[in-house]
Enzyme design. Structure first.
Site, mmCIF file in Angstrom:
data_model
loop_
_atom_site.group_PDB
_atom_site.id
_atom_site.type_symbol
_atom_site.label_atom_id
_atom_site.label_comp_id
_atom_site.label_asym_id
_atom_site.label_seq_id
_atom_site.Cartn_x
_atom_site.Cartn_y
_atom_site.Cartn_z
ATOM 1 C CG ASP A 174 -40.780 -53.658 76.999
ATOM 2 O OD1 ASP A 174 -39.789 -55.050 77.762
ATOM 3 O OD2 ASP A 174 -39.895 -53.712 75.992
ATOM 4 C CG HIS A 245 -38.506 -57.072 76.546
ATOM 5 N ND1 HIS A 245 -38.023 -56.945 76.868
ATOM 6 C CD2 HIS A 245 -37.368 -57.794 75.494
ATOM 7 C CE1 HIS A 245 -36.668 -56.159 76.589
ATOM 8 N NE2 HIS A 245 -36.493 -56.773 75.804
ATOM 9 C CD GLU A 312 -33.009 -57.006 75.514
ATOM 10 O OE1 GLU A 312 -31.849 -56.185 75.788
ATOM 11 O OE2 GLU A 312 -33.403 -56.168 75.360
ATOM 12 C CE1 TYR A 403 -31.702 -50.171 68.802
ATOM 13 C CE2 TYR A 403 -30.842 -50.368 70.800
ATOM 14 C CZ TYR A 403 -31.735 -50.589 69.933
ATOM 15 O OH TYR A 403 -32.049 -52.478 69.623
ATOM 16 C CB THR A 454 -38.936 -43.975 76.370
ATOM 17 O OG1 THR A 454 -40.103 -44.605 76.463
ATOM 18 C CG2 THR A 454 -38.506 -43.627 74.823
HETATM 19 C C1 ACM Z 1 -33.590 -54.224 71.691
HETATM 20 O O1 ACM Z 1 -32.893 -53.190 72.212
HETATM 21 N N1 ACM Z 1 -34.043 -55.103 72.385
HETATM 22 C C2 ACM Z 1 -34.129 -54.467 70.606
#
Ligand code: ACM
Length: 540
Positions: A174, A245, A312, A403, A454
């Site tokens: 990421d 990302h 994203e 989540y 996290t």
């Molecule tokens: C995500 O929560 N961007 C997959």
């Protein structure tokens, strides 16, 4: 017996004597069950102090393990009486689940790694027939935002196995850190595996530490993790996120970025949370770079599915970049969304040529879904519904429901309030298959997963707190045959069984959230979060 996740069928004969496990008990493993027998012996020997020596296959009495080809691979039967405990399953995976059920029946101390003085071990007389609802019962672990050392990952895998979960979606790359050794590109771990500092809480709080953060897994570490998980019938699905990302990778190899619009050589691994603008450039050279990365990924991870992210991905740099615009024109594409789709399609075929399948976040629907792609539906159910209706496989993991970085209770004491309040009961009432899907489309929902991001979990203790006990409720959603109508679920019954499950979590050494709230050291006073008010769905 407080079994979690609840089995399909349980029968307990009246007044039948239990099986007593003692120093004389032996394990008879029929052909094909040796691996599960070895692990069961290791775990139960540690907990009980008994040798549990092998007995000749077919010998009556003791613990008996056998395969039964009339059962499906993950389906099992467990029958116990005073004379023996018999575990049978369609395959080793089912037998491994049966072994977990046996541990639960033996009591919480069966989850310890050394015997307590004076312990005695019995299995109540019982007939259990069990099988999972979904084939993909997963948890995503983000080790980019905060690295989890290898020993913590192995421990997490044990926690998944104890709850009959079978997929570890391993979020390895990421903006804030690259965690997988790639031998061809050493700067991915030399530069991209660490950042200078981190934000503490959300941006609005303006708080940062001055602590360098980092870490990565060598390829041998990852092979060990994959093998450890496989022995527990858990598949590790690696995620290498692209084309967004990617600031960490661009910081390590500046030529991967949009060099005609930003000075990528000046970038570092990102020290902010959020979504970085610094995405990959869409050149052929970048595609080759990621093919090389993925060649090494495929060597390490045998899973059919490989997750390539796709979420994203802000398009501002591609809009401003003459090179990206020239690429759009050259490929005859409509816009930047089709350009992203071009990248994902490229890797969809690249993976298919190697006998693998691409899975990506639901943004990969934008600009046209690649023919073989499966979708992780995270922004809600909608992406998953569209994908399933178009005949694509779907893993349901909507952020409004599963989540686990989101807070699990209202109130000031809950550490770093992020997202919506999702209580244990809310997770228990999560239904992965939305009613809009007809039977054929519903079959494309191959499973569900809980996602553990996290940014706001600084270490494994914080992960324990956010993940448990909610992962136990999630495991029941993924495994058990619960009423599809969330309102019809027996929450009170689950809560009563949880009273028997907390001691198992204690024995496993998991620092879960207690029903009465965080202990003082589990609070994070003064760290600013970003709570979303209102019920999920009302505000998104
Ligand atoms: C995500 O929560 N961007 C997959």
């Amino acid at each position: 017996m407080d079994l979690i996740p609840a089995p399909l069928h349980v029968q307990t004969p009246d007044d039948a004597a239990p099986f007593v496990l003692d120093a004389g008990t032996r394990i008879a493993a029929a052909p094909g069950t040796e691996g599960v027998a070895r692990r069961l012996r290791a775990e139960l020997s540690a907990a009980t102090g008994f040798d549990l020596d092998p007995a000749p296959a077919g010998q009556a009495g003791g613990l008996l393990l056998a395969l039964d080809e009339t059962l499906a691979a993950e389906e099992y039967r467990l029958s116990a009486d005073a004379g023996e405990v018999r575990l049978t399953a369609g395959g080793p995976a089912g037998l491994s689940h049966a072994a977990q059920t046996l541990r639960q029946l033996l009591g919480p101390a069966a989850y310890r790694t050394a015997p307590l003085p004076g312990a005695s071990w019995t299995v109540p007389a019982v007939e259990i027939h069990d099988a999972p609802r979904f084939g993909w019962r997963g948890a995503l672990l983000d080790v980019s935002r905060h690295f989890m050392p290898k020993a913590g990952v192995l421990r997490f895998i044990d926690q998944l196995a104890a709850h009959k979960l079978n997929v570890l979606h391993f979020h390895l790359t990421d903006d804030q850190g690259w965690r997988i050794e790639i031998k061809r590109y050493p700067e991915l771990t030399g530069t991209a595996a660490w950042r200078e500092r981190s934000m503490v809480g959300y941006r609005a709080g303006g708080r940062r530490d001055d602590q360098p953060h980092g870490g990565y897994y060598t390829q041998d570490d990852l092979r060990e993790i994959v093998a450890y998980a496989a022995a527990r019938h858990i598949t590790v699905v690696p995620e290498v996120d692209l084309p967004g990302h990617n600031q960490a990778a661009v910081a390590a190899y500046p030529e991967l970025g949009n060099t005609d619009v930003v000075d990528t050589a000046a970038l570092g691994t990102w020290t902010d949370w959020g979504v970085s603008e610094n995405i990959l450039n869409p050149s052929e050279a970048t595609l080759r770079f990621y093919e090389h990365v993925l060649e090494e990924v495929l060597e390490i991870f045998p899973s059919t599915f490989v997750h390539l992210g796709g979420d994203e991905c802000p398009k501002d740099q591609w809009k401003a970049s003459p090179a990206a615009q020239a690429r759009i024109a050259e490929l005859g594409l409509k816009d930047e969304f089709e350009l992203q789709s071009h990248v994902i399609r490229h890797f969809d075929s690249w993976l298919a040529e190697r006998g693998r399948r691409l899975i990506g976040w639901d943004e990969i629907l934008e600009g046209g879904l690649a023919p073989g792609a499966a979708v992780s539906s995270w922004r809600g159910y909608e992406g998953g519904i569209a994908a399933a209706q178009a005949g694509h496989d779907v893993v349901m993991c909507p952020e409004q429901h599963v989540y686990l970085d989101h807070r699990q209770a209202p109130g000031d004491e809950e550490p770093i309030p992020v997202g919506w309040v999702r209580t244990l009961e809310d997770v228990y009432r999560f239904e992965p298959v939305p009613p809009q899907l007809d039977e054929a489309a519903a079959r494309h929902v191959i499973g569900t997963q809980a996602n553990i991001w996290t940014e706001f979990m600084f270490d494994g203790r914080d992960v324990d707190y956010k993940v448990f006990p909610r992962l136990a409720a999630f495991a029941e959603v993924a495994w058990s045959d619960l009423p599809r109508d969330p309102a019809a679920r027996d929450w009170a019954g689950f809560e009563a069984r949880m009273a028997g499950h907390y001691p198992r979590l204690d024995a496993l050494g998991i620092e879960y959230r207690r029903p009465d709230g965080p202990r003082p050291w589990q609070r994070k006073p003064g760290i600013v979060g970003r709570p979303i008010d209102g019920r999920p769905g009302e505000t998104c």
